[in-house]
Design a protein around this motif. Structure first.
Motif, PDB file in Angstrom:
ATOM      1  N   GLY A 274       0.777  -1.229   0.000  1.00 56.13           N
ATOM      2  CA  GLY A 274       0.000   0.000   0.000  1.00 56.13           C
ATOM      3  C   GLY A 274       0.810   1.282   0.000  1.00 56.13           C
ATOM      4  O   GLY A 274       0.243   2.366   0.063  1.00 56.13           O
ATOM      5  N   LYS A 275       2.132   1.198  -0.096  1.00 57.84           N
ATOM      6  CA  LYS A 275       2.998   2.385  -0.080  1.00 57.84           C
ATOM      7  C   LYS A 275       4.006   2.265  -1.227  1.00 57.84           C
ATOM      8  O   LYS A 275       5.001   1.551  -1.112  1.00 57.84           O
ATOM      9  N   SER A 276       3.779   2.946  -2.313  1.00 60.16           N
ATOM     10  CA  SER A 276       4.625   2.779  -3.495  1.00 60.16           C
ATOM     11  C   SER A 276       6.041   3.323  -3.329  1.00 60.16           C
ATOM     12  O   SER A 276       6.955   2.885  -4.021  1.00 60.16           O
ATOM     13  N   ASP A 277       6.239   4.257  -2.400  1.00 58.66           N
ATOM     14  CA  ASP A 277       7.567   4.851  -2.236  1.00 58.66           C
ATOM     15  C   ASP A 277       8.308   4.359  -0.992  1.00 58.66           C
ATOM     16  O   ASP A 277       9.385   4.837  -0.666  1.00 58.66           O
ATOM     17  N   ILE A 278       7.734   3.356  -0.286  1.00 56.26           N
ATOM     18  CA  ILE A 278       8.354   2.817   0.924  1.00 56.26           C
ATOM     19  C   ILE A 278       8.564   1.317   0.753  1.00 56.26           C
ATOM     20  O   ILE A 278       7.653   0.596   0.350  1.00 56.26           O
ATOM     21  N   CYS A 279       9.762   0.870   1.071  1.00 59.77           N
ATOM     22  CA  CYS A 279      10.026  -0.568   1.079  1.00 59.77           C
ATOM     23  C   CYS A 279      10.254  -1.007   2.520  1.00 59.77           C
ATOM     24  O   CYS A 279      10.346  -0.183   3.429  1.00 59.77           O
ATOM     25  N   GLU A 280      10.350  -2.308   2.698  1.00 62.27           N
ATOM     26  CA  GLU A 280      10.548  -2.852   4.034  1.00 62.27           C
ATOM     27  C   GLU A 280      11.817  -3.703   4.052  1.00 62.27           C
ATOM     28  O   GLU A 280      12.037  -4.516   3.159  1.00 62.27           O
ATOM     29  N   LEU A 281      12.633  -3.493   5.064  1.00 63.63           N
ATOM     30  CA  LEU A 281      13.786  -4.352   5.322  1.00 63.63           C
ATOM     31  C   LEU A 281      13.238  -5.566   6.064  1.00 63.63           C
ATOM     32  O   LEU A 281      12.612  -5.423   7.113  1.00 63.63           O
ATOM     33  N   GLN A 282      13.454  -6.754   5.486  1.00 63.31           N
ATOM     34  CA  GLN A 282      12.798  -7.944   6.002  1.00 63.31           C
ATOM     35  C   GLN A 282      13.777  -9.082   6.265  1.00 63.31           C
ATOM     36  O   GLN A 282      14.808  -9.190   5.614  1.00 63.31           O
ATOM     37  N   LYS A 283      13.401  -9.906   7.195  1.00 63.31           N
ATOM     38  CA  LYS A 283      14.079 -11.181   7.461  1.00 63.31           C
ATOM     39  C   LYS A 283      15.597 -11.056   7.548  1.00 63.31           C
ATOM     40  O   LYS A 283      16.341 -11.782   6.908  1.00 63.31           O
ATOM     41  N   MET A 284      16.029 -10.113   8.357  1.00 66.68           N
ATOM     42  CA  MET A 284      17.463  -9.918   8.592  1.00 66.68           C
ATOM     43  C   MET A 284      17.846 -10.752   9.813  1.00 66.68           C
ATOM     44  O   MET A 284      17.530 -10.398  10.946  1.00 66.68           O
ATOM     45  N   TYR A 285      18.509 -11.865   9.549  1.00 66.35           N
ATOM     46  CA  TYR A 285      18.894 -12.809  10.596  1.00 66.35           C
ATOM     47  C   TYR A 285      20.322 -13.267  10.353  1.00 66.35           C
ATOM     48  O   TYR A 285      20.700 -13.522   9.201  1.00 66.35           O
ATOM     49  N   PHE A 286      21.098 -13.412  11.451  1.00 63.04           N
ATOM     50  CA  PHE A 286      22.495 -13.827  11.356  1.00 63.04           C
ATOM     51  C   PHE A 286      22.816 -14.840  12.445  1.00 63.04           C
ATOM     52  O   PHE A 286      22.486 -14.619  13.610  1.00 63.04           O
ATOM     53  N   LEU A 287      23.484 -15.917  12.064  1.00 65.24           N
ATOM     54  CA  LEU A 287      23.939 -16.889  13.054  1.00 65.24           C
ATOM     55  C   LEU A 287      25.001 -16.247  13.952  1.00 65.24           C
ATOM     56  O   LEU A 287      25.659 -15.283  13.547  1.00 65.24           O
ATOM     57  N   PRO A 288      25.185 -16.775  15.169  1.00 65.10           N
ATOM     58  CA  PRO A 288      26.137 -16.166  16.102  1.00 65.10           C
ATOM     59  C   PRO A 288      27.544 -15.966  15.528  1.00 65.10           C
ATOM     60  O   PRO A 288      28.172 -14.938  15.793  1.00 65.10           O
ATOM     61  N   GLN A 289      28.041 -16.904  14.728  1.00 71.82           N
ATOM     62  CA  GLN A 289      29.406 -16.774  14.208  1.00 71.82           C
ATOM     63  C   GLN A 289      29.564 -15.639  13.198  1.00 71.82           C
ATOM     64  O   GLN A 289      30.678 -15.227  12.906  1.00 71.82           O
ATOM     65  N   LEU A 290      28.460 -15.098  12.706  1.00 70.28           N
ATOM     66  CA  LEU A 290      28.517 -13.981  11.761  1.00 70.28           C
ATOM     67  C   LEU A 290      28.395 -12.627  12.469  1.00 70.28           C
ATOM     68  O   LEU A 290      28.870 -11.608  11.975  1.00 70.28           O
TER      69      LEU A 290
END
Length: 162
Positions: free
Chosen positions: A79-95
């Motif tokens: 519903g927002k053509s000029d806004i994106c979403e940062l999604q599913k940002m996950y990192f294992l402990p060693q990273l």
């Protein structure tokens, strides 16, 4: 001691099971269970390469010696053509602590600009202390909740102007 060699690349169907496993492992580590409305409950979790093949969407995985250690994606906010979403940002402990979160974030920001987005939105939760510190260092600021992301357990909404 030498720095491990990490590679950031766009997700492929061969990465789907590995990144889903990362998301499930990190979610469990922080008590983000599927029954509580977090990203780990998404029905599409095992097919992220397909999800992020949509228009103006992309997901990057971080790989080291053939192992997927984390990832992050960008997709339009409904519903927002000029806004994106940062999604599913996950990192294992060693990273964690390697600087790769900032690198993949910068890649996502550049991609979002190229796609014509003016702002990036995200939702998170207070138990992800490291993530909150990262988002603040990347100039995300608190905002109201936008759109219907399906993650009603994420009590913190943030926005960044590109």
């Amino acid at each position: 001691m030498s720095q491990p060699e990490y590679h950031i690349r766009v997700i492929t169907p061969n990465d789907d099971a590995a990144i889903a496993a990362v998301i499930r492992q990190v979610s469990a580590e922080y008590g983000l269970t599927p029954d509580k409305g977090f990203g780990v409950a998404d029905k599409t979790l095992d097919q992220l390469s397909q999800v992020y093949s949509a228009d103006r969407s992309c997901y990057w995985v971080i790989e080291h010696k053939g192992q997927i250690l984390g990832g992050a994606g960008i997709a339009p906010l409904k519903g927002k053509s000029d806004i994106c979403e940062l999604q599913k940002m996950y990192f294992l402990p060693q990273l964690r602590g390697s600087g790769m979160a900032k690198k993949v974030s910068q890649l996502a920001f550049e991609y979002a600009k190229q796609q014509g987005f003016n702002e990036i939105y995200l939702e998170t939760t207070a138990v992800l202390v490291e993530a909150l510190a990262l988002y603040q260092s990347l100039q995300f600021t608190p905002c109201q909740h936008f759109g219907d992301t399906g993650h009603d357990a994420c009590e913190i909404a943030m926005m960044k102007t590109l």
